[in-house]
Design a protein around this motif. Structure first.
Motif, short mmCIF file in Angstrom:
data_model
loop_
_atom_site.label_atom_id
_atom_site.label_comp_id
_atom_site.label_asym_id
_atom_site.label_seq_id
_atom_site.Cartn_x
_atom_site.Cartn_y
_atom_site.Cartn_z
N ILE A 10 4.10 58.30 14.27
CA ILE A 10 3.45 57.23 15.01
C ILE A 10 3.00 56.15 14.03
N TYR A 12 0.81 52.58 14.02
CA TYR A 12 -0.05 51.59 14.66
C TYR A 12 -0.04 50.33 13.81
N GLU A 57 5.38 51.94 22.59
CA GLU A 57 4.48 52.49 23.61
C GLU A 57 3.25 51.61 23.76
N ASN A 58 2.71 51.52 24.95
CA ASN A 58 1.52 50.73 25.23
C ASN A 58 0.30 51.64 25.18
N LYS A 59 -0.07 52.04 23.98
CA LYS A 59 -1.22 52.92 23.77
C LYS A 59 -2.22 52.20 22.87
N ALA A 60 -3.50 52.58 22.98
CA ALA A 60 -4.55 51.95 22.18
C ALA A 60 -4.74 52.68 20.86
N TYR A 61 -5.10 51.90 19.84
CA TYR A 61 -5.45 52.47 18.54
C TYR A 61 -6.81 53.13 18.68
N PRO A 62 -6.98 54.38 18.28
CA PRO A 62 -8.23 55.11 18.52
C PRO A 62 -9.47 54.44 17.92
N ARG A 68 -3.71 47.09 21.39
CA ARG A 68 -2.73 47.86 22.16
C ARG A 68 -1.38 47.87 21.46
N ARG A 70 1.82 50.85 19.98
CA ARG A 70 2.18 51.71 18.86
C ARG A 70 3.67 51.97 18.94
N ARG A 72 6.72 54.88 18.00
CA ARG A 72 7.11 56.24 17.60
C ARG A 72 8.49 56.15 16.95
#
Length: 151
Positions: A10, A12, A57-62, A68, A70, A72
């Motif tokens: 992954i 970011y 992917e439309n995921k948030a960085y922790p 928004r 990331r 893979r």
């Protein structure tokens, strides 16, 4: 119940952002990195530059929920051999991405922002608004060091 582990790496945008500190998530040296990269730019560098299979992917960085996106990336094939001999580990992947980002077509034609970017412009606007010549008596007395009246 059988669970297949996803062995893709992954990435970011903060990992290769030259404007971030190590505590904020940067994982490469500042020199090859780029200011404020986006996930689609990173995806383009991986797919077109490094020729590796990747998924956006439309995921948030922790560490920063408003950031928004990331990517893979598969570094190895099903047989366990590297898909690109030049990129065999996560750290090499991040360094290669950081080297490719400044030459990305969207960055070459990007207009230059003033020093400090949008945050500096917002701070300057707030300072200008706060230093207006007209003000109420309460604001003026607060500026002079007034406070509670003594009885």
């Amino acid at each position: 119940m059988s669970f297949e582990h996803d062995k893709r790496v992954i990435v970011y945008p903060n990992y290769v952002n030259a404007g971030r500190t190590v505590a904020e998530g940067r994982r490469v040296p500042r020199v090859p990195g780029a200011e404020d990269p986006t996930a689609p730019e990173i995806y383009d560098c991986i797919v077109n530059g490094l020729k590796l299979p990747a998924e956006l992917e439309n995921k948030a960085y922790p560490r920063e929920a408003l950031l928004r996106g990331r990517v893979r990336v598969a570094l190895r094939g099903p047989d366990g051999k590297p898909l690109n001999p030049a990129v065999t580990s996560r750290s090499k992947l991040l360094r290669e991405i950081a080297a490719l980002l400044p030459r990305h077509p969207a960055r070459v034609n990007r207009p230059k922002q003033p020093a400090g970017g949008a945050a500096a412009a917002a701070a300057a606007a707030a300072a200008a608004a706060g230093s207006s010549a007209s003000g109420s008596k309460q604001q003026v007395s607060a500026k002079k060091g007034g406070g509670k009246k003594k009885r």
